[in-house]
Scaffold this motif. Structure first.
Motif, PDB file in Angstrom:
ATOM      1  N   ASN A  39      -1.830 -56.364   3.007  1.00  0.00           N
ATOM      2  CA  ASN A  39      -1.266 -57.486   3.748  1.00  0.00           C
ATOM      3  C   ASN A  39       0.185 -57.721   3.356  1.00  0.00           C
ATOM      4  O   ASN A  39       0.549 -57.585   2.190  1.00  0.00           O
ATOM      5  CB  ASN A  39      -2.074 -58.767   3.481  1.00  0.00           C
ATOM      6  N   ALA A  99      -6.759 -55.694  12.479  1.00  0.00           N
ATOM      7  CA  ALA A  99      -6.324 -54.323  12.193  1.00  0.00           C
ATOM      8  C   ALA A  99      -7.518 -53.394  12.005  1.00  0.00           C
ATOM      9  O   ALA A  99      -7.487 -52.215  12.408  1.00  0.00           O
ATOM     10  CB  ALA A  99      -5.448 -54.308  10.944  1.00  0.00           C
ATOM     11  N   CYS A 114      -6.551 -51.386   3.215  1.00  0.00           N
ATOM     12  CA  CYS A 114      -5.816 -52.407   3.970  1.00  0.00           C
ATOM     13  C   CYS A 114      -4.875 -53.152   3.030  1.00  0.00           C
ATOM     14  O   CYS A 114      -5.268 -53.540   1.921  1.00  0.00           O
ATOM     15  CB  CYS A 114      -6.794 -53.385   4.636  1.00  0.00           C
ATOM     16  N   ASP A 167      -2.027 -51.521  12.669  1.00  0.00           N
ATOM     17  CA  ASP A 167      -1.602 -52.775  12.057  1.00  0.00           C
ATOM     18  C   ASP A 167      -1.835 -53.916  13.041  1.00  0.00           C
ATOM     19  O   ASP A 167      -2.007 -53.696  14.240  1.00  0.00           O
ATOM     20  CB  ASP A 167      -0.141 -52.726  11.605  1.00  0.00           C
ATOM     21  N   VAL A 216      -0.504 -44.771   7.758  1.00  0.00           N
ATOM     22  CA  VAL A 216      -0.910 -46.019   8.412  1.00  0.00           C
ATOM     23  C   VAL A 216      -1.522 -45.692   9.772  1.00  0.00           C
ATOM     24  O   VAL A 216      -0.921 -45.014  10.600  1.00  0.00           O
ATOM     25  CB  VAL A 216       0.285 -46.968   8.585  1.00  0.00           C
ATOM     26  N   ARG A 268       1.031 -59.604   8.427  1.00  0.00           N
ATOM     27  CA  ARG A 268       0.726 -58.332   9.088  1.00  0.00           C
ATOM     28  C   ARG A 268      -0.135 -57.497   8.145  1.00  0.00           C
ATOM     29  O   ARG A 268       0.208 -57.302   6.977  1.00  0.00           O
ATOM     30  CB  ARG A 268       1.994 -57.567   9.438  1.00  0.00           C
ATOM     31  N   SER A 269      -1.252 -57.031   8.654  1.00  0.00           N
ATOM     32  CA  SER A 269      -2.141 -56.168   7.873  1.00  0.00           C
ATOM     33  C   SER A 269      -2.018 -54.737   8.365  1.00  0.00           C
ATOM     34  O   SER A 269      -2.025 -54.484   9.581  1.00  0.00           O
ATOM     35  CB  SER A 269      -3.605 -56.624   8.012  1.00  0.00           C
ATOM     36  N   GLU A 270      -1.866 -53.815   7.430  1.00  0.00           N
ATOM     37  CA  GLU A 270      -1.788 -52.390   7.761  1.00  0.00           C
ATOM     38  C   GLU A 270      -3.025 -51.683   7.219  1.00  0.00           C
ATOM     39  O   GLU A 270      -3.344 -51.801   6.034  1.00  0.00           O
ATOM     40  CB  GLU A 270      -0.537 -51.762   7.152  1.00  0.00           C
ATOM     41  N   TYR A 320      -4.679 -48.119   6.427  1.00  0.00           N
ATOM     42  CA  TYR A 320      -4.177 -46.768   6.169  1.00  0.00           C
ATOM     43  C   TYR A 320      -5.297 -45.882   5.618  1.00  0.00           C
ATOM     44  O   TYR A 320      -6.307 -46.363   5.082  1.00  0.00           O
ATOM     45  CB  TYR A 320      -3.017 -46.810   5.173  1.00  0.00           C
TER      46      TYR A 320
END
Length: 239
Positions: A48, A139, A46, A81, A78, A67-69, A71
């Protein structure tokens, strides 16, 4: 995964765990330790990223958006999110308790607790970290398909007392706050011809909270924290 004992404030592991049922809700709320374990279990990472930031020191307001992704650690693709927002006007951040000594008749000195507006510069890091946590948990729930088991709709405040108070009085408090702000604006119109007082080289702001002694909303200096009669008190004097 371990459940936090939110329903029992006397428990040794109160607030410590991966998830918990917060008083007033029915579904389990995922906490940060639990989200980190889910990411590790599914071999996910993760990151940010700050999307927006607003800091108004004069208006005593701050807001962060992250926004947190989530992956895949092996491919880097990814998977999900989510954005999180935190601002300084939320119930648990907008005011704080301070302890002051007071002289009472007879010469005895007591310590009493008072509520005051929280200077936004004192909680910038807290707001930022909370925003990152919110987006990260959201997320994680999306990426792991854990919506059937966990929610993020409700969050635990810093103390059991704050949680119970927010659940029991949240709606009436918000309604009363709207009435208070509306009344302050109405009274401000009465004295709109008066100049806003200046202190420390800046215009003073109208406090959202009434003075403990007078009951009126005073002008407040964010620099030296000086107070003086506000528009509602001046309006009363003009009637």
């Amino acid at each position: 995964m371990r459940e936090a004992q939110f329903s029992n404030p006397n428990a040794e592991d109160y607030g410590e765990g991966d998830y918990g049922i917060i008083p007033g809700s029915k579904k389990k709320s995922l906490l940060k330790p639990g989200a980190e374990k889910l990411l590790k279990l599914f071999k996910l990472g993760c990151r940010n990223r700050q999307v927006d930031k607003l800091i108004d020191r004069q208006g005593n307001f701050a807001m962060f958006t992250y926004r947190s992704e989530v992956y895949d650690l092996r491919s880097g693709v990814v998977i999900a999110d989510c954005e999180g927002i935190t601002n300084s006007q939320e119930n648990k951040y907008r005011e704080r308790t301070v302890w002051k000594k007071k002289q009472i008749p007879g010469g005895e000195e007591i310590t009493e607790s008072l509520k005051e507006e929280t200077p936004v510069c004192d909680i910038l890091n807290t707001l930022m970290k909370m925003t990152q946590k919110r987006s990260m948990i959201g997320a994680t729930i999306i990426a792991t398909g854990a919506s059937d088991y966990f929610t993020q709709d409700m969050e635990l405040d810093e103390t059991p007392a704050q949680t119970k108070k927010a659940l029991a009085e949240g709606a009436p408090a918000k309604k009363q706050e709207r009435k208070t702000v509306a009344a302050a604006k109405e009274k401000l119109a009465v004295v709109s011809h008066l100049k806003i007082p200046v202190c420390c080289g800046k215009d003073m702001i109208v406090s959202k909270y009434p003075d403990r002694d007078s009951g009126f909303h005073p002008y407040y200096c964010m620099t030296c924290r000086k107070k003086q009669p506000g528009p509602d008190e001046l309006a009363k004097g003009l009637k």
